[in-house]
Design an enzyme around this catalytic site. Structure first.
Site, PDB file in Angstrom:
ATOM      1  N   HIS A 303       1.084  -1.223   0.017  1.00 24.01           N
ATOM      2  CA  HIS A 303       0.051  -0.326  -0.337  1.00 24.01           C
ATOM      3  C   HIS A 303       0.924   1.454   0.187  1.00 24.01           C
ATOM      4  CE1 HIS A 303      -2.831   2.878   1.559  1.00 24.01           C
ATOM      5  NE2 HIS A 303      -4.364   1.768   0.423  1.00 24.01           N
ATOM      6  N   ASP A 360      -8.073  -5.292  -0.516  1.00 30.28           N
ATOM      7  CA  ASP A 360      -8.710  -6.594  -1.285  1.00 30.28           C
ATOM      8  C   ASP A 360      -7.912  -7.650  -0.930  1.00 30.28           C
ATOM      9  OD1 ASP A 360     -10.019  -4.645  -3.071  1.00 30.28           O
ATOM     10  OD2 ASP A 360      -7.600  -3.822  -2.672  1.00 30.28           O
TER      11      ASP A 360
END
Ligand code: CMC
Length: 425
Positions: A303, A360
């Site tokens: 991320h 996700d």
């Protein structure tokens, strides 16, 4: 006021430092080019604050995510999606009466225009549902040509966007499987309505299982906002030219679709299935993700902001276990995901780069348990993100610092050359 010093060619410049309520400091470079002739070079905007915002706070080093000050852990799993949406958009939790009215308006405004329903007939049978969603959302404004005019009711556009995004999503699924459309009801919550519109048959009553309704509420809340991510920045970018809210949000849907952003949830499931079909040798895929000469990445890992852990992924991992147990589902892809995570988190490559599972990584397994087809996963992300895009659009439209977004560049092309006349056939 705190300032930073910039020394350039023996000249000294003072650069103001601004800080928000959580004290994260930033250089205010608005006058940088005027005073120094310099611009900044920051591909991917990793060090650029594009705006001031009071909606969502993230501390990526400590794994903190808060909506309007409330920790994500206190909202996800505890409130209904529509209550959290109200909070995000209006800045405070609704009273019970406000909540009931809001929920009713979201349902009453969730019917797409009867002519627009016909649009579904004309998409290619191969169209991805994200394709259909962005086009349909963009088309809504064609039915309201006076949008942005003097007597325009912004609240109604908000109700329409949040209400209709789930209708469009459910109808595009029903169309793809040849089932008749099912319409929402005011006595159902937002998530219950969506599940009903997806899975009910007109022939009999459909009772939405509570475990599914609650899981969907939680999933949608986890996806609701994430400050200046790619799709939200896209919404703001488009809005800065004074485009209407439907056009701006439609652009955000397209940005979300990419597999480095919201499309990662679909890509994770595809990856897990590929590993399962390949003998479940998950270690081979961790090795592949580390190779520079291989474009394969561990989808659902890494991320831009979280360099510790993604709090959404922690909540999801537990929820997946709880919901699958309650529903009596054993999913072999969940075992592969857990094994992948365990191996990657002990591997120096992932440790050094601070790569952790993101939102996700586990969301797809939960969507799958709810019966959502894989190609609809990113659509679900878009439904959850809708209140976030709206909140940012509204915040931006009232921002006294608002200017059209127009970055600069460092030009690396040809220097001046002259055109020699050529006769082209
Ligand atoms: N698998 C393997 N290596 C990775 C991964 C991954 N998933 N993510 C980053 N890296 C490596 C990358 O190759 C780079 O290595 P090096 O320093 O040797 O060149 C280093 O880690 C830093 O990565 P980056 O690509 O510079 O980081 P970024 O901040 O530009 O990108 C990201 C962030 C999320 C796009 C990226 O981590 C990624 O592509 N992840 C996989 C896709 C994904 O799961 N996306 C969903 C993001 S969260 C939800 C959302 O935004 O919608």
């Amino acid at each position: 006021m705190k300032t930073a010093k910039l020394i350039l060619d023996d000249k000294e410049y003072e650069i103001p430092v601004v800080a928000g309520t959580e004290n994260e400091p930033a250089l205010d470079i608005r006058k940088l080019r005027d005073t120094t002739g310099l611009i900044t070079y920051d591909p991917g905007y990793a060090n650029t604050g594009s705006c001031k915002s009071g909606i969502t706070f993230i501390d990526g080093d400590r794994g903190i995510l808060r909506y309007r000050g409330y920790p994500i852990e206190e909202l996800a799993g505890n409130v209904r999606f529509s209550a959290a949406a109200y909070l995000l958009i209006y800045g405070r939790m609704p009273s019970e009466a406000e909540f009931m009215e809001w929920r009713k308006q979201l349902t009453l405004n969730s019917f797409i225009h009867a002519s627009q329903v016909n649009f579904f007939d004309n998409y290619s049978v191969h169209a991805h549902p994200m394709n259909i969603l962005s086009a349909m959302v963009s088309s809504i404004s064609s039915f309201y040509p006076h949008i942005g005019g003097e007597n325009d009711n912004m609240d109604q556009h908000i109700h329409r966007l949040i209400g209709q995004v789930k209708t469009i999503a459910a109808f595009s699924y029903r169309k793809s499987v040849g089932l008749p459309y099912v319409y929402p009801r005011t006595d159902h919550s937002y998530s219950a309505n969506f599940l009903r519109m997806m899975f009910a048959t007109p022939a009999e009553e459909y009772v939405v299982p509570k475990v599914m309704e609650n899981a969907l509420d939680m999933l949608l809340i986890l996806h609701m906002d994430h400050e200046q991510n790619c799709s939200t920045s896209t919404v703001r970018m488009v809005a800065s030219s004074m485009s209407n809210i439907y056009a701006s949000v439609s652009a955000g849907i397209n940005a979300l679709w990419g597999r480095l952003h919201g499309g990662a949830n679909e890509a994770v499931l595809t990856m897990l299935q590929r590993i399962a079909d390949d003998g479940s040798d998950y270690k081979k895929y961790v090795e592949m993700a580390k190779r520079k000469d291989d474009p394969f990445k561990l989808m659902g890992f890494g991320h831009r902001v979280y360099k510790n852990f993604d709090p959404r992924s922690k909540i999801l991992k537990k929820a997946v276990d709880d919901v699958l147990t309650e529903m009596g589902i054993q999913d072999p892809l969940l075992d592969i995901a857990k094994n992948l995570e365990e191996v990657a988190l002990k591997d120096d490559f992932f440790i050094e780069r601070k790569l952790y599972p993101n939102v996700d990584f586990y969301s797809g397994i939960l969507y799958r348990a709810l019966g959502i087809p894989t190609e609809m996963f990113t659509v679900l992300f878009a439904i959850g993100r809708m209140p976030g895009w709206i909140a940012h659009w509204l915040e931006m439209s009232k921002d006294p610092d608002l200017r059209i977004q127009r970055p600069r560049q460092v030009y690396t092309g040809e220097t001046l050359r002259h055109y020699e006349k050529t006769i082209y056939p």
